[in-house]
Scaffold this motif. Structure first.
Motif, mmCIF file in Angstrom:
data_model
loop_
_atom_site.group_PDB
_atom_site.id
_atom_site.type_symbol
_atom_site.label_atom_id
_atom_site.label_comp_id
_atom_site.label_asym_id
_atom_site.label_seq_id
_atom_site.Cartn_x
_atom_site.Cartn_y
_atom_site.Cartn_z
ATOM 1 N N THR A 63 12.771 39.497 22.266
ATOM 2 C CA THR A 63 12.872 40.675 23.112
ATOM 3 C C THR A 63 13.179 40.257 24.545
ATOM 4 O OG1 THR A 63 10.524 40.652 23.696
ATOM 5 C CG2 THR A 63 11.152 41.839 21.678
ATOM 6 N N PRO A 64 13.735 41.157 25.362
ATOM 7 C CA PRO A 64 13.953 40.829 26.776
ATOM 8 C C PRO A 64 12.663 40.403 27.466
ATOM 9 C CG PRO A 64 15.160 42.813 26.201
ATOM 10 C CD PRO A 64 14.310 42.478 25.014
ATOM 11 N N GLU A 65 11.553 41.038 27.116
ATOM 12 C CA GLU A 65 10.272 40.705 27.731
ATOM 13 C C GLU A 65 9.855 39.275 27.393
ATOM 14 O OE1 GLU A 65 10.861 44.933 27.668
ATOM 15 O OE2 GLU A 65 10.903 43.488 26.025
ATOM 16 N N SER A 66 10.043 38.868 26.125
ATOM 17 C CA SER A 66 9.661 37.509 25.742
ATOM 18 C C SER A 66 10.582 36.481 26.379
ATOM 19 C CB SER A 66 9.665 37.367 24.221
ATOM 20 O OG SER A 66 10.975 37.480 23.682
ATOM 21 N N LEU A 67 11.869 36.811 26.521
ATOM 22 C CA LEU A 67 12.798 35.897 27.184
ATOM 23 C C LEU A 67 12.412 35.703 28.644
ATOM 24 C CD1 LEU A 67 16.147 37.246 25.690
ATOM 25 C CD2 LEU A 67 15.201 34.972 25.279
ATOM 26 N N ALA A 68 12.072 36.811 29.323
ATOM 27 C CA ALA A 68 11.679 36.725 30.729
ATOM 28 C C ALA A 68 10.371 35.947 30.877
ATOM 29 C CB ALA A 68 11.540 38.127 31.321
ATOM 30 N N THR A 69 9.429 36.202 29.983
ATOM 31 C CA THR A 69 8.145 35.489 30.031
ATOM 32 C C THR A 69 8.348 33.992 29.818
ATOM 33 O OG1 THR A 69 6.911 37.419 29.244
ATOM 34 C CG2 THR A 69 5.876 35.266 28.955
ATOM 35 N N ILE A 128 18.608 35.465 31.232
ATOM 36 C CA ILE A 128 19.335 36.118 32.320
ATOM 37 C C ILE A 128 20.345 37.083 31.719
ATOM 38 C CG2 ILE A 128 20.808 35.796 34.338
ATOM 39 C CD1 ILE A 128 17.992 34.663 34.689
ATOM 40 N N GLU A 129 20.193 38.367 32.029
ATOM 41 C CA GLU A 129 21.146 39.377 31.565
ATOM 42 C C GLU A 129 22.374 39.334 32.465
ATOM 43 O OE1 GLU A 129 21.573 44.205 30.769
ATOM 44 O OE2 GLU A 129 19.670 43.362 31.480
ATOM 45 N N ILE A 130 23.550 39.275 31.857
ATOM 46 C CA ILE A 130 24.803 39.132 32.597
ATOM 47 C C ILE A 130 25.747 40.273 32.237
ATOM 48 C CG2 ILE A 130 26.873 37.689 32.865
ATOM 49 C CD1 ILE A 130 25.093 35.259 32.376
ATOM 50 N N ARG A 131 26.381 40.851 33.232
ATOM 51 C CA ARG A 131 27.421 41.867 33.016
ATOM 52 C C ARG A 131 28.638 41.496 33.850
ATOM 53 N NH1 ARG A 131 24.552 47.742 31.973
ATOM 54 N NH2 ARG A 131 22.794 46.914 30.741
ATOM 55 N N PRO A 132 29.643 40.880 33.223
ATOM 56 C CA PRO A 132 30.826 40.449 33.980
ATOM 57 C C PRO A 132 31.706 41.629 34.378
ATOM 58 C CG PRO A 132 31.090 39.964 31.640
ATOM 59 C CD PRO A 132 29.693 40.476 31.810
ATOM 60 N N VAL A 133 32.232 41.572 35.591
ATOM 61 C CA VAL A 133 33.163 42.604 36.045
ATOM 62 C C VAL A 133 34.489 42.472 35.307
ATOM 63 C CG1 VAL A 133 34.466 43.457 38.034
ATOM 64 C CG2 VAL A 133 32.057 42.794 38.298
ATOM 65 N N SER A 134 34.963 41.242 35.129
ATOM 66 C CA SER A 134 36.190 40.969 34.378
ATOM 67 C C SER A 134 35.838 39.960 33.282
ATOM 68 C CB SER A 134 37.289 40.413 35.287
ATOM 69 O OG SER A 134 37.621 41.350 36.285
ATOM 70 N N PRO A 135 35.587 40.431 32.053
ATOM 71 C CA PRO A 135 35.186 39.518 30.976
ATOM 72 C C PRO A 135 36.202 38.410 30.752
ATOM 73 C CG PRO A 135 34.843 41.803 30.326
ATOM 74 C CD PRO A 135 35.608 41.834 31.611
ATOM 75 N N ARG A 136 35.716 37.219 30.434
ATOM 76 C CA ARG A 136 36.581 36.069 30.203
ATOM 77 C C ARG A 136 37.244 36.161 28.836
ATOM 78 N NH1 ARG A 136 34.737 30.337 32.357
ATOM 79 N NH2 ARG A 136 36.951 30.152 31.967
ATOM 80 N N ALA A 137 38.464 35.633 28.755
ATOM 81 C CA ALA A 137 39.187 35.545 27.485
ATOM 82 C C ALA A 137 38.830 34.217 26.829
ATOM 83 C CB ALA A 137 40.694 35.655 27.727
ATOM 84 N N TRP A 138 37.755 34.218 26.044
ATOM 85 C CA TRP A 138 37.259 32.971 25.494
ATOM 86 C C TRP A 138 38.217 32.354 24.483
ATOM 87 C CZ3 TRP A 138 33.561 30.432 27.748
ATOM 88 C CH2 TRP A 138 32.605 31.115 28.493
ATOM 89 N N LEU A 139 38.888 33.192 23.691
ATOM 90 C CA LEU A 139 39.706 32.663 22.601
ATOM 91 C C LEU A 139 41.151 32.418 23.009
ATOM 92 C CD1 LEU A 139 38.302 34.911 19.745
ATOM 93 C CD2 LEU A 139 37.760 32.516 20.214
ATOM 94 N N ASN A 140 41.639 33.208 23.947
ATOM 95 C CA ASN A 140 43.023 33.053 24.397
ATOM 96 C C ASN A 140 43.071 33.073 25.919
ATOM 97 O OD1 ASN A 140 44.465 33.267 21.689
ATOM 98 N ND2 ASN A 140 43.330 35.201 21.712
ATOM 99 N N PRO A 141 42.542 32.035 26.557
ATOM 100 C CA PRO A 141 42.493 32.031 28.024
ATOM 101 C C PRO A 141 43.893 31.995 28.634
ATOM 102 C CG PRO A 141 41.902 29.871 27.159
ATOM 103 C CD PRO A 141 41.994 30.785 25.983
ATOM 104 N N VAL A 142 44.056 32.777 29.681
ATOM 105 C CA VAL A 142 45.310 32.793 30.423
ATOM 106 C C VAL A 142 45.007 32.388 31.859
ATOM 107 C CG1 VAL A 142 46.375 34.540 28.955
ATOM 108 C CG2 VAL A 142 45.044 35.252 30.945
ATOM 109 N N LYS A 143 46.020 31.927 32.544
ATOM 110 C CA LYS A 143 45.833 31.496 33.924
ATOM 111 C C LYS A 143 45.654 32.711 34.833
ATOM 112 C CE LYS A 143 48.518 27.254 33.319
ATOM 113 N NZ LYS A 143 49.673 26.433 33.774
ATOM 114 N N THR A 144 44.556 32.708 35.585
ATOM 115 C CA THR A 144 44.276 33.779 36.533
ATOM 116 C C THR A 144 43.831 33.159 37.849
ATOM 117 O OG1 THR A 144 41.950 33.966 35.863
ATOM 118 C CG2 THR A 144 43.540 35.315 34.661
ATOM 119 N N GLU A 145 43.712 33.978 38.880
ATOM 120 C CA GLU A 145 43.243 33.452 40.155
ATOM 121 C C GLU A 145 41.798 32.984 40.011
ATOM 122 O OE1 GLU A 145 43.104 36.224 43.320
ATOM 123 O OE2 GLU A 145 41.969 37.730 42.237
#
Length: 292
Positions: free
Chosen positions: A6-12, A164-181
């Motif tokens: 659970t989130p609580e157990s992860l935080a603990t 750590i809960e993460i919410r990316p603004v621009s999700p990464r392309a894990w399987l087909n990465p392209v060149k970005t800034e």
């Protein structure tokens, strides 16, 4: 099959991991992580070392900066010992050196400065204009959507529950990465509410600051550890703590990488509270070696 924590157990568990044990004057023992991957996460060592520096200093001085060098990878099979050296104790500032040791060898050296809070002239960069965390999918949900396409050897690490809960603004392309800034923004917070100890909140930010940062330097090259024979590791890590914050409330990590070369990547991060305050700045140089 094991139950999903659970989130609580992860935080603990994370708070417990960062609750170092004092075994003698200026000597502390950090607990072992439970990831089971052999190598200790660099953010854990930084956060535990920061806790050692904070616990060697009486209030009201609080940590405002740290500068650390990684020398050897930590091993999850053993606890880490932290030796604190009290280099300076002034009226306004104190300086500590922390040496993290495993099996008789240093794995990290850190210098930390602490200051009595005071008022002064103020300015800051403006927080980037990005979607708020409530409008974004969690990194866990994004990863689950592609689980069937992830190679079997990567799935356990790719899908493991994180404190750590993460919410990316621009999700990464894990399987087909392209060149970005070389820029990315990510919202993060510890997975569940915790207490009011500000030293613990600073340690959790230090822990989380080693996430996402090094990957920023890979973006303009269209590579990642899943699709290429890429070797990465943190070489050093610096944090400046500017303002009060809570690590169990949303923080925006805005990262950029202005340079890479010679198998190294330089990365910077600014951490903002949701109300727009710049609460911390981060810089790191890391190994970024593309093997044949």
């Amino acid at each position: 099959m094991t139950d999903t924590p659970t989130p609580e157990s992860l935080a603990t568990d994370l708070c417990d991991l960062l609750d170092i044990e004092e075994i003698d004057t200026d000597l502390y023992r950090g607990k072992r992580g439970k990831d089971g991957y052999g190598r200790v996460f660099g953010g854990q060592v930084i956060a535990q070392a920061l806790q050692a520096a904070q616990r060697s200093t009486d209030a009201p001085k609080i940590a405002h900066s740290l500068h650390a060098y990684f020398m050897r990878p930590g091993n999850e099979d053993f606890p880490i010992l932290y030796r604190v050296v009290r280099d300076f104790e002034g009226k306004s500032f104190a300086t500590r050196r922390v040496i993290a040791m495993q099996k008789g060898q240093p794995i990290l050296n850190m210098a930390c400065s602490l200051q009595i809070p005071e008022q002064g002239l103020h300015h800051q960069d403006t927080m980037p204009d990005v979607p708020g965390p409530d409008d974004l999918k969690t990194d866990t949900a994004l990863r689950a959507e592609m689980v069937d396409r992830i190679p079997e050897r990567f799935r356990r690490n790719f899908l493991k529950a994180r404190p750590i809960e993460i919410r990316p603004v621009s999700p990464r392309a894990w399987l087909n990465p392209v060149k970005t800034e070389p820029r990315q923004q990510t919202w993060f917070r510890i997975a569940a509410p915790i207490g009011d100890d500000p030293a613990l909140h600073r340690a959790i930010l230090a822990y989380a600051s080693d996430m996402a940062l090094l990957g920023t330097g890979t973006l303009p090259h269209g590579v990642n550890w899943m699709t290429h024979n890429l070797q990465t590791a943190s070489l050093d890590h610096s944090i400046w703590l500017h303002e009060d914050f809570r690590a169990d409330e949303w923080l925006l990590y805005a990262c950029d990488s202005p340079w890479a070369g010679h198998a190294r990547s330089f990365n910077r991060g600014q951490i903002y509270a949701q109300d727009g305050r710049l609460v911390a700045s981060v810089a790191q140089e890391g190994l970024m070696r593309l093997r044949e």
